[in-house]
Scaffold this motif. Structure first.
Motif, PDB file in Angstrom:
ATOM      1  N   MET A   1       0.845  -1.205   0.000  1.00  0.00           N
ATOM      2  CA  MET A   1       0.000   0.000   0.000  1.00  0.00           C
ATOM      3  C   MET A   1       0.876   1.250   0.000  1.00  0.00           C
ATOM      4  O   MET A   1       1.880   1.319   0.711  1.00  0.00           O
ATOM      5  CB  MET A   1      -0.903  -0.030   1.231  1.00  0.00           C
ATOM      6  CG  MET A   1      -1.698   1.238   1.415  1.00  0.00           C
ATOM      7  SD  MET A   1      -2.863   1.110   2.775  1.00  0.00           S
ATOM      8  CE  MET A   1      -4.392   1.203   1.894  1.00  0.00           C
ATOM      9  N   GLN A   2       0.483   2.242  -0.778  1.00  0.00           N
ATOM     10  CA  GLN A   2       1.221   3.499  -0.858  1.00  0.00           C
ATOM     11  C   GLN A   2       0.829   4.401   0.318  1.00  0.00           C
ATOM     12  O   GLN A   2      -0.326   4.370   0.782  1.00  0.00           O
ATOM     13  CB  GLN A   2       0.859   4.238  -2.154  1.00  0.00           C
ATOM     14  CG  GLN A   2       1.209   3.489  -3.426  1.00  0.00           C
ATOM     15  CD  GLN A   2       2.717   3.435  -3.642  1.00  0.00           C
ATOM     16  OE1 GLN A   2       3.399   4.438  -3.500  1.00  0.00           O
ATOM     17  NE2 GLN A   2       3.229   2.253  -3.964  1.00  0.00           N
ATOM     18  N   CYS A   3       1.794   5.219   0.764  1.00  0.00           N
ATOM     19  CA  CYS A   3       1.524   6.142   1.876  1.00  0.00           C
ATOM     20  C   CYS A   3       0.346   7.062   1.549  1.00  0.00           C
ATOM     21  O   CYS A   3      -0.506   7.344   2.411  1.00  0.00           O
ATOM     22  CB  CYS A   3       2.756   6.989   2.175  1.00  0.00           C
ATOM     23  SG  CYS A   3       4.090   6.036   2.921  1.00  0.00           S
ATOM     24  N   ILE A   4       0.321   7.550   0.326  1.00  0.00           N
ATOM     25  CA  ILE A   4      -0.737   8.502  -0.039  1.00  0.00           C
ATOM     26  C   ILE A   4      -2.122   7.868   0.102  1.00  0.00           C
ATOM     27  O   ILE A   4      -3.080   8.517   0.548  1.00  0.00           O
ATOM     28  CB  ILE A   4      -0.495   9.073  -1.464  1.00  0.00           C
ATOM     29  CG1 ILE A   4      -1.442  10.228  -1.727  1.00  0.00           C
ATOM     30  CG2 ILE A   4      -0.621   7.997  -2.536  1.00  0.00           C
ATOM     31  CD1 ILE A   4      -1.066  11.057  -2.936  1.00  0.00           C
ATOM     32  N   ASP A   5      -2.217   6.601  -0.228  1.00  0.00           N
ATOM     33  CA  ASP A   5      -3.510   5.909  -0.099  1.00  0.00           C
ATOM     34  C   ASP A   5      -3.854   5.676   1.379  1.00  0.00           C
ATOM     35  O   ASP A   5      -5.008   5.844   1.792  1.00  0.00           O
ATOM     36  CB  ASP A   5      -3.452   4.556  -0.836  1.00  0.00           C
ATOM     37  CG  ASP A   5      -3.252   4.742  -2.323  1.00  0.00           C
ATOM     38  OD1 ASP A   5      -3.792   5.741  -2.858  1.00  0.00           O
ATOM     39  OD2 ASP A   5      -2.552   3.925  -2.941  1.00  0.00           O
ATOM     40  N   ALA A   6      -2.857   5.287   2.135  1.00  0.00           N
ATOM     41  CA  ALA A   6      -3.091   5.049   3.568  1.00  0.00           C
ATOM     42  C   ALA A   6      -3.562   6.332   4.243  1.00  0.00           C
ATOM     43  O   ALA A   6      -4.531   6.342   5.007  1.00  0.00           O
ATOM     44  CB  ALA A   6      -1.804   4.547   4.214  1.00  0.00           C
TER      45      ALA A   6
END
Lengths: 210, 203
Positions: free
Chosen positions: A1-6
């Motif tokens: 999972m990407q930080c931006i999505d999290a």
């Protein structure tokens, strides 16, 4: 999972909601997102702090009372001022009547400048307070004895202020109303450790003597 | 030429001083009330603090009346009065509250004596928990959190109010924030469960 999505998912949560398993897993390994989530939750907590409206009229009432309480407090100062004035008279005799001479290491000097303008019972008394430096919190007292009154301060015989003074000359103009009997004006300044006092007899239709 | 500073500005008759005071303080009064409430957490202390503040502002009028923006001066005075109240409360309550373990915090709901019935109704469990956490900060820590994170004053503005160098302010704010996070966020279980546990604990 990407930080931006999290972080996008975390921002949609409220305080009672938990992150999804996927985001929780990401948080375990990503310090940046973990810190982001903590800051975000702290902000939510702080935003939840509700401040009730003040009682109707409370603020207006409190502001008005401040002026009234201050007035009562200044009346309570009279006895204390009288006691101080008695001791200042000695200091005055030592340094001269209207003007300080070359006193040993004087920090300040005070001069009285008699004012010629006279309007019926009103005389403007100009007092020059000479200060050797800036003072943030000088204490100035005016005592009106016998039949004297300061215009705008009905029935108040002792007044005091705290005020900053600039280095050099500070001019104080006192509009004094003089009654039939006249009286004595006393001005005291306390600047740091130094106290100076002036006394001036005032009578109707005459120039200040001295 | 000799420069002469006029002192006439503070020789203002009482009536004028009162009306000037009202005109200059009124625009800030509600904000000051809000800040005071966030510092004290209850209405009774807030009202005491505000009354004392207005009296002090009236007495010191000559110190701030010439300022273009007196609000930092007001907030600084409010903080000083809050410190007095905080110390008084600590002396009265003793150090017991402060020495409790942080783990105890979730079980410490506000006592009935500290909140008015209205406040008790309005306060959610979450808000009571937050108030308790804020109560565990010292006066300066709480003031920094209130001014910067709750009221939205910028760091330079808070530095001016607190009369602190920016660097010192940043480190103290960081420390206060971490302490508050520790109090609020490091929970062994979610807040909903925690309050269920409080009920069973009291039962």
């Amino acid at each position: 999972m990407q930080c931006i999505d999290a972080q996008r998912q975390l921002q949609s949560l409220d305080l009672d909601q938990q992150p999804s398993a996927l985001v929780a897993e990401h948080l375990r390994h990503c310090n940046q997102c973990h810190d982001f989530y903590e800051d975000f939750r702290l902000r939510l907590h702080l935003e939840s702090f509700a401040v009730p409206e003040p009682d109707p009229g409370f603020l207006q009432q409190a502001m008005k009372q401040a002026g009234q309480r201050q007035h009562r407090a200044s009346l309570g100062h009279r006895a204390w001022t009288a006691a101080v004035a008695a001791s200042l008279l000695v200091a005055l005799l030592l340094v001269g009547r209207w003007q300080l001479p070359e006193a040993p290491s004087p920090k300040t000097a005070m001069q009285l400048q008699p004012q010629a303008t006279s309007e019926q019972q009103l005389k403007e008394v100009r007092i020059l307070i000479v200060s050797d430096q800036d003072y943030q919190d000088a204490h100035i007292q005016v005592a009106l004895h016998e039949d004297l009154q300061l215009r705008g301060y009905d029935q108040q015989k002792n007044l005091s202020w705290r005020t900053p003074l600039k280095e050099g000359q500070n001019l104080l103009t006192l509009p004094i109303q003089i009654g039939q009997k006249g009286g004595q004006l006393e001005v005291t300044s306390r600047l740091g450790m130094h106290t100076h006092s002036l006394q001036l007899p005032l009578a109707r239709g005459e120039q200040p003597s001295g | 030429m000799v420069s002469v500073t006029s002192l006439s500005s503070w020789l203002t008759p009482a009536r004028q001083r009162k009306s000037r005071f009202l005109a200059l303080v009124e625009p800030h009064s509600k904000t000051l009330y809000q800040t005071a409430y966030r510092l004290t957490g209850n209405q009774s202390d807030t009202e005491d603090l505000i009354q004392e503040l207005f009296l002090r502002l009236y007495q010191k009028q000559d110190h701030w009346v010439h300022l273009d923006n007196p609000r930092p001066w007001f907030l600084r005075s409010l903080y000083n009065l809050y410190i007095d109240l905080y110390r008084k409360r600590r002396r009265t309550a003793g150090a017991n509250d402060k020495s409790k373990q942080l783990d105890d915090l979730p079980y410490q709901l506000a006592s009935a004596a500290e909140v008015t019935p209205l406040e008790a109704t309005l306060d959610s469990d979450q808000q009571r928990l937050l108030k308790k956490a804020l109560d565990h900060l010292d006066a300066e820590e709480r003031n920094l959190i209130v001014l910067h994170l709750m009221e939205g004053y910028s760091l330079p503005e808070v530095a001016e109010i607190q009369q602190l160098p920016l660097g010192t302010l940043k480190s103290r704010l960081h420390r206060s924030k971490e302490k508050l996070k520790k109090l609020l966020l490091k929970e062994p279980f979610p807040s909903a469960e925690r309050f269920l546990k409080v009920v069973s604990y009291e039962d």
